[in-house]
Scaffold this motif. Structure first.
Motif, mmCIF file in Angstrom:
data_model
loop_
_atom_site.group_PDB
_atom_site.id
_atom_site.type_symbol
_atom_site.label_atom_id
_atom_site.label_comp_id
_atom_site.label_asym_id
_atom_site.label_seq_id
_atom_site.Cartn_x
_atom_site.Cartn_y
_atom_site.Cartn_z
ATOM 1 N N ALA A 13 142.274 -7.309 3.812
ATOM 2 C CA ALA A 13 142.909 -7.196 5.132
ATOM 3 C C ALA A 13 142.296 -5.992 5.837
ATOM 4 C CB ALA A 13 144.422 -7.035 4.990
ATOM 5 N N ASN A 14 141.507 -6.249 6.887
ATOM 6 C CA ASN A 14 140.725 -5.218 7.552
ATOM 7 C C ASN A 14 141.081 -5.102 9.029
ATOM 8 O OD1 ASN A 14 139.153 -4.869 5.190
ATOM 9 N ND2 ASN A 14 137.730 -6.478 5.825
ATOM 10 N N ALA A 15 140.882 -3.917 9.586
ATOM 11 C CA ALA A 15 141.030 -3.708 11.029
ATOM 12 C C ALA A 15 139.957 -2.739 11.496
ATOM 13 C CB ALA A 15 142.413 -3.164 11.361
ATOM 14 N N TYR A 16 139.283 -3.088 12.585
ATOM 15 C CA TYR A 16 138.208 -2.259 13.131
ATOM 16 C C TYR A 16 138.433 -2.050 14.629
ATOM 17 C CZ TYR A 16 136.043 -4.207 8.909
ATOM 18 O OH TYR A 16 135.790 -4.607 7.625
ATOM 19 N N VAL A 17 138.361 -0.806 15.062
ATOM 20 C CA VAL A 17 138.484 -0.481 16.488
ATOM 21 C C VAL A 17 137.273 0.382 16.857
ATOM 22 C CG1 VAL A 17 139.960 0.488 18.298
ATOM 23 C CG2 VAL A 17 141.003 -0.569 16.276
ATOM 24 N N PRO A 18 136.133 -0.249 17.162
ATOM 25 C CA PRO A 18 134.889 0.488 17.435
ATOM 26 C C PRO A 18 134.743 0.780 18.925
ATOM 27 C CG PRO A 18 134.414 -1.835 17.180
ATOM 28 C CD PRO A 18 135.905 -1.689 17.073
ATOM 29 N N TRP A 19 135.562 1.673 19.433
ATOM 30 C CA TRP A 19 135.670 1.889 20.871
ATOM 31 C C TRP A 19 134.936 3.147 21.336
ATOM 32 C CZ3 TRP A 19 141.468 0.609 22.354
ATOM 33 C CH2 TRP A 19 141.650 -0.782 22.257
ATOM 34 N N TRP A 20 134.910 3.291 22.657
ATOM 35 C CA TRP A 20 134.276 4.442 23.293
ATOM 36 C C TRP A 20 135.204 4.980 24.374
ATOM 37 C CZ3 TRP A 20 131.045 8.250 23.234
ATOM 38 C CH2 TRP A 20 130.648 8.886 24.418
ATOM 39 N N ARG A 21 135.317 6.306 24.451
ATOM 40 C CA ARG A 21 135.951 6.981 25.580
ATOM 41 C C ARG A 21 135.015 8.088 26.042
ATOM 42 N NH1 ARG A 21 138.400 3.093 25.363
ATOM 43 N NH2 ARG A 21 140.647 2.712 25.195
ATOM 44 N N GLN B 106 139.854 -2.236 4.735
ATOM 45 C CA GLN B 106 139.141 -1.150 5.409
ATOM 46 C C GLN B 106 139.741 -0.970 6.797
ATOM 47 O OE1 GLN B 106 135.190 -2.800 5.435
ATOM 48 N NE2 GLN B 106 134.629 -1.829 3.508
ATOM 49 N N LEU B 107 139.805 0.271 7.243
ATOM 50 C CA LEU B 107 140.247 0.589 8.591
ATOM 51 C C LEU B 107 139.200 1.466 9.257
ATOM 52 C CD1 LEU B 107 143.983 1.570 7.852
ATOM 53 C CD2 LEU B 107 143.119 -0.687 8.549
ATOM 54 N N LEU B 108 138.820 1.123 10.471
ATOM 55 C CA LEU B 108 137.924 1.944 11.277
ATOM 56 C C LEU B 108 138.588 2.189 12.613
ATOM 57 C CD1 LEU B 108 135.167 3.178 12.270
ATOM 58 C CD2 LEU B 108 134.571 0.856 12.983
ATOM 59 N N GLY B 109 138.657 3.447 13.019
ATOM 60 C CA GLY B 109 139.163 3.780 14.346
ATOM 61 C C GLY B 109 138.231 4.776 14.996
ATOM 62 N N ALA B 110 137.751 4.457 16.203
ATOM 63 C CA ALA B 110 136.781 5.350 16.843
ATOM 64 C C ALA B 110 136.878 5.273 18.360
ATOM 65 C CB ALA B 110 135.357 4.988 16.410
ATOM 66 N N THR B 111 136.630 6.406 18.996
ATOM 67 C CA THR B 111 136.334 6.448 20.427
ATOM 68 C C THR B 111 134.977 7.109 20.620
ATOM 69 O OG1 THR B 111 137.554 8.547 20.633
ATOM 70 C CG2 THR B 111 138.751 6.520 21.145
ATOM 71 N N SER B 112 134.135 6.979 19.604
ATOM 72 C CA SER B 112 132.850 7.676 19.554
ATOM 73 C C SER B 112 131.658 6.726 19.563
ATOM 74 C CB SER B 112 132.783 8.515 18.265
ATOM 75 O OG SER B 112 132.932 7.668 17.129
ATOM 76 N N MET B 113 131.882 5.430 19.759
ATOM 77 C CA MET B 113 130.839 4.429 19.549
ATOM 78 C C MET B 113 130.442 3.788 20.886
ATOM 79 S SD MET B 113 132.422 2.836 16.014
ATOM 80 C CE MET B 113 131.157 1.586 15.819
ATOM 81 N N TYR B 114 129.576 4.475 21.621
ATOM 82 C CA TYR B 114 129.114 3.977 22.916
ATOM 83 C C TYR B 114 128.339 2.671 22.746
ATOM 84 C CZ TYR B 114 126.760 3.748 27.399
ATOM 85 O OH TYR B 114 126.312 3.325 28.628
ATOM 86 N N PRO B 115 128.552 1.670 23.596
ATOM 87 C CA PRO B 115 129.446 1.634 24.760
ATOM 88 C C PRO B 115 130.828 1.071 24.448
ATOM 89 C CG PRO B 115 128.078 -0.323 24.761
ATOM 90 C CD PRO B 115 127.675 0.476 23.527
ATOM 91 N N GLY B 116 131.134 0.911 23.168
ATOM 92 C CA GLY B 116 132.408 0.326 22.768
ATOM 93 C C GLY B 116 132.280 -1.172 22.583
ATOM 94 N N SER C 262 137.478 -7.232 27.566
ATOM 95 C CA SER C 262 136.965 -6.163 26.716
ATOM 96 C C SER C 262 138.070 -5.541 25.886
ATOM 97 C CB SER C 262 136.300 -5.073 27.567
ATOM 98 O OG SER C 262 137.262 -4.250 28.181
ATOM 99 N N GLY C 263 139.316 -5.774 26.318
ATOM 100 C CA GLY C 263 140.457 -5.319 25.530
ATOM 101 C C GLY C 263 140.561 -3.826 25.354
ATOM 102 N N GLY C 264 140.000 -3.056 26.250
ATOM 103 C CA GLY C 264 140.100 -1.608 26.142
ATOM 104 C C GLY C 264 138.972 -0.969 25.369
#
Length: 359
Positions: free
Chosen positions: A149-157, A242-252, A298-300
């Motif tokens: 059961a995995n969740a990934y949030v490879p986002w950018w701010r 696995q869980l990934l959470g990021a606001t560091s992955m341009y362009p998201g 894009s869902g944010g």
């Protein structure tokens, strides 16, 4: 229970607009007021949505005869308006996270229980059609023995998101990419996995986590907390994740939630179903694949407001329906607390360098 709910909103930021629009669509509800410290923002909100505006939440609650308060203040400022509502016998629906620590959540829950009012959380993703389908499959045991059961949030701010804002501060955000942006995915995956493995409702399905967190793409003068976190998870039945959470992955890129076991896999990429296959193929499976096979939002991933308010409306409707029927609200304080407990364990593990179990 009153038929026409009089709703007040504490905190007039961007997410409050989602709630105001939702309330406008729901029969037998009235948005009576919002509270905000900023004069210009408060007046603009009142003009836009035809309600009153107050600079102080307690004054608003005293003068509007509200029976429901929706809390949309910064994450680390959810406790105080909730306590104020409980003291006045007002039910509370609170935006995610319920608060930034489980200790503060427990104080909120105890106050509402003592006052005989309902405290509920907002996790609108649970009310999307696509996640309801995955949850129904988990409930029906279609995954068999769960494996992953995995969740990934490879986002950018970008830097501007954090400049002069409460986001990224320890005091009001309680964390960074994990507590703020990734909590929806963490809530979803623990909810789905817990259903699939048959965890008791009052038990967190996550057994332990081992995590690393860091600030890798933003300067410390912009944010005090992490913009990148990774964790491995062992659920209570032995399922791994696995869980990934990021606001560091341009362009998201798009958020991904994945559930897989001996008998099937479901994988959701934001609002698109990219995998839906089960050993026991059913007549409606192809229909489900066709219905959810095309995603556009894009869902944010790069824009925090690139969402519509449909699922917020459904979330509010479920809360109000529980008040009218006295049926339990499915996202009560105990349930909404689970994701925060998991995130606390992630932060604790990253600091200690060892596995940690959610409290």
């Amino acid at each position: 229970m009153t038929e026409n709910h009089r709703i007040a909103i504490a905190g007039i930021g961007s997410v409050a607009e989602m709630h105001a629009l939702s309330i406008g669509d729901i029969e037998e509800t009235t948005l009576v007021a919002g509270s905000c410290r900023t004069d210009s923002r408060g007046r603009a909100f009142a003009d836009e949505y035809g309600c009153a505006w107050f600079s102080d939440t307690e004054t608003m609650l005293d003068e509007t005869e509200s029976d429901v308060l929706i809390v949309c203040t910064p994450s680390g400022a959810h406790l105080e308006p909730t306590l104020a509502a409980a003291e006045r016998g007002i039910d509370v629906l609170c935006e995610k996270p319920l608060e930034i620590t489980t200790e503060r959540i427990d104080r909120m829950a105890a106050a509402c229980e003592d006052a005989g009012v309902t405290l509920g959380g907002v996790f609108q993703q649970r009310f999307t059609d696509i996640f309801r389908e995955v949850h129904s499959a988990a409930e029906a045991g279609r995954f068999g023995n769960l494996s992953v059961a995995n969740a990934y949030v490879p986002w950018w701010r970008d830097d501007g998101y954090y400049e002069g804002a409460w986001q990224g501060t320890e005091e009001l955000d309680g964390g960074g990419a994990t507590m703020n942006q990734s909590i929806h995915a963490i809530d979803a995956v623990q909810w789905l996995a817990g259903t699939a493995i048959g965890t008791d409702r009052d038990e967190n399905p996550v057994g332990e986590v081992f995590a690393y967190t860091d600030r890798l793409a933003h300067d410390e003068d912009l944010m005090e907390v992490e913009d990148t976190a990774v964790a491995v998870v062992r659920y209570r039945d032995g399922t791994l994740g696995q869980l990934l959470g990021a606001t560091s992955m341009y362009p998201g890129s798009l958020r991904r939630v994945q559930l897989a076991g001996r008998d099937g896999t479901a994988e959701v990429l934001e609002d698109e179903l990219v995998t839906w296959h089960f050993r026991d193929e059913r007549e409606d499976d192809e229909t489900i694949r066709e219905r959810f096979g095309e995603g556009e939002a894009s869902g944010g991933a790069a824009d925090p407001m690139d969402i519509d308010y449909t699922d917020h409306r459904r979330n509010i409707e479920a809360f109000l329906a529980s008040l009218k029927s006295d049926d339990p609200y499915p996202l009560d304080a105990s349930e909404a607390r689970k994701s925060v407990a998991i995130i606390e364990a992630i932060y604790d593990s990253a600091e200690r360098g060892e596995p940690v179990s959610p409290s």
